[in-house]
Design a protein around this motif. Structure first.
Motif, PDB file in Angstrom:
ATOM      1  N   THR A  73       0.900  -1.207   0.078  1.00 45.61           N
ATOM      2  CA  THR A  73       0.108   0.179  -0.090  1.00 45.61           C
ATOM      3  C   THR A  73       0.839   1.263  -0.159  1.00 45.61           C
ATOM      4  O   THR A  73       1.944   1.331   0.402  1.00 45.61           O
ATOM      5  CB  THR A  73      -0.885   0.027   1.202  1.00 45.61           C
ATOM      6  N   LEU A  74       0.296   2.440  -0.463  1.00 47.06           N
ATOM      7  CA  LEU A  74       1.208   3.446  -0.131  1.00 47.06           C
ATOM      8  C   LEU A  74       1.218   4.137   1.131  1.00 47.06           C
ATOM      9  O   LEU A  74       2.437   4.651   1.216  1.00 47.06           O
ATOM     10  CB  LEU A  74       0.159   4.722  -1.221  1.00 47.06           C
ATOM     11  N   THR A  75       0.666   3.844   2.032  1.00 44.01           N
ATOM     12  CA  THR A  75       1.103   4.289   3.521  1.00 44.01           C
ATOM     13  C   THR A  75       2.061   3.112   3.823  1.00 44.01           C
ATOM     14  O   THR A  75       2.930   3.562   4.592  1.00 44.01           O
ATOM     15  CB  THR A  75      -0.378   3.817   4.262  1.00 44.01           C
ATOM     16  N   ALA A  78       5.200   4.858   2.664  1.00 44.60           N
ATOM     17  CA  ALA A  78       5.425   6.035   3.176  1.00 44.60           C
ATOM     18  C   ALA A  78       6.184   5.843   4.460  1.00 44.60           C
ATOM     19  O   ALA A  78       6.930   6.332   4.846  1.00 44.60           O
ATOM     20  CB  ALA A  78       4.296   6.874   3.292  1.00 44.60           C
ATOM     21  N   HIS A 107       2.042  11.263   0.818  1.00 43.03           N
ATOM     22  CA  HIS A 107       1.740  10.411   2.094  1.00 43.03           C
ATOM     23  C   HIS A 107       2.776  10.723   3.197  1.00 43.03           C
ATOM     24  O   HIS A 107       2.196  10.844   4.314  1.00 43.03           O
ATOM     25  CB  HIS A 107       1.774   9.106   1.769  1.00 43.03           C
ATOM     26  N   ARG A 111       1.741  11.900   7.054  1.00 43.43           N
ATOM     27  CA  ARG A 111       1.673  10.782   7.814  1.00 43.43           C
ATOM     28  C   ARG A 111       2.884  10.992   9.152  1.00 43.43           C
ATOM     29  O   ARG A 111       2.608  10.785  10.169  1.00 43.43           O
ATOM     30  CB  ARG A 111       1.647   9.450   7.397  1.00 43.43           C
ATOM     31  N   ASP A 205      -5.829   3.858  -3.370  1.00 42.94           N
ATOM     32  CA  ASP A 205      -5.261   4.911  -2.282  1.00 42.94           C
ATOM     33  C   ASP A 205      -6.188   5.851  -1.875  1.00 42.94           C
ATOM     34  O   ASP A 205      -7.401   6.064  -2.483  1.00 42.94           O
ATOM     35  CB  ASP A 205      -4.455   5.811  -3.539  1.00 42.94           C
ATOM     36  N   LEU A 207      -5.442   8.781  -0.176  1.00 47.17           N
ATOM     37  CA  LEU A 207      -4.680  10.258   0.036  1.00 47.17           C
ATOM     38  C   LEU A 207      -5.673  11.319   0.352  1.00 47.17           C
ATOM     39  O   LEU A 207      -6.329  11.739  -0.359  1.00 47.17           O
ATOM     40  CB  LEU A 207      -3.796  10.344  -0.907  1.00 47.17           C
TER      41      LEU A 207
END
Length: 296
Positions: A73-75, A78, A107, A111, A205, A207
């Motif tokens: 995942t993009l998180t 990040a 992200h 975050r 995503d 975001l």
């Protein structure tokens, strides 16, 4: 100049990374199949002025997943960068995020507030930045490219990706003397992971784009000088600029200018970070050399 390599254990994966140079920390997050070595020519141009960090995203090359079928995942991407920067510096760092790397940087800025001093977001592949109708269309486009890859393989898929990003393989534009980047088996595998897993991460995503205007990180939307203004990635850069009340900063080359025009790109990157008041050595021979590189 010596390159230091190491591994970092993070939840669900082990990250490989490289450090080279001296000065303020600058992390480069590449897109596509790009691992720690994809920006080698750009790093050479920057290592006199910055401590440059490159890495293999989880799932690529030497950055292995604990569960190879777990996806990404993009998180997670990040958080990987957050942990990597935490391991190497206790000061706010600058980040160059290219394409998917720019989406990762956005992200990260939200975050882990304050970890980045400046994020140069070069043509972020981030459908969430677009108006709802366009976002839906481009998410469907990514899903269609995944299906194309599964049915017909890599070659037609790369052609489709190039079209979406405004890249014209028939008219290559690049500086001379670049390090060869052959299509090795490892690179082919990285493309497969990128298309199967990172495309899904982009489609899914979440975001929160409206929060980007309130982060203390200086976010600089950027785009390639030769990228068509109507294509997906340039439109994302423009939407980000509008959201932030900023202008799009132009960089040499197109979507992959950091790899096709490393000397000129490094010069523009240095000027941009200087203007953003990131730690830099003004008046030094390094500044003169980098600035001169833009005209080569």
């Amino acid at each position: 100049m010596t390159t230091t390599t190491d591994y970092l254990s993070v939840p669900g994966a082990t990250l490989y990374y490289e450090m080279r140079g001296n000065g303020p920390t600058l992390l480069i997050s590449q897109s596509g199949e790009g691992d720690a070595g994809r920006s080698v020519d750009l790093v050479k141009q920057l290592a006199d002025a910055y401590t440059v960090i490159t890495y293999d995203r989880r799932g690529l090359s030497r950055s292995t997943l604990d569960d190879p079928g777990s996806g990404v995942t993009l998180t997670e991407h990040a958080d990987d960068v957050h942990r990597l920067l935490t391991a190497v510096t206790d000061e706010p760092a600058a980040m160059l995020g290219c394409s998917l790397g720019a989406a990762i940087g956005l992200h990260l800025a939200l975050r882990h507030t304050g970890q980045l001093s400046t994020l140069i977001a070069h043509e972020p592949v981030a459908p969430r930045l677009l108006p709802a109708q366009d976002r839906t269309r481009h998410e469907a486009e990514l899903a269609e490219i995944q299906q194309l890859y599964r049915k017909e393989g890599l070659a037609p898929t790369l052609k489709a990706v190039a079209g979406v990003l405004g890249i014209d393989p028939a008219n290559p534009d690049a500086e001379p003397g670049l390090t060869p980047q052959p299509m090795t088996s490892g690179r082919i595998a990285n493309f497969g992971f990128f298309i199967e897993n990172d495309f899904t991460a982009l489609i899914n995503d979440t975001l929160p784009v409206n929060e980007l205007a309130h982060t203390p990180t200086r976010i600089i939307p950027a785009a390639g000088r030769t990228t068509p203004r109507i294509v997906f990635d340039h439109r994302c850069a423009q939407e980000l600029a509008t959201l932030l009340g900023a202008e799009v900063t132009e960089f040499p080359g197109g979507h992959n200018g950091n790899t096709t025009h490393p000397r000129a790109y490094a010069a523009q990157l240095h000027r941009t970070l200087q203007a953003a008041k990131v730690g830099w050595r003004s008046g030094s021979s390094t500044l003169t050399r980098l600035t001169r590189g833009s005209a080569e």
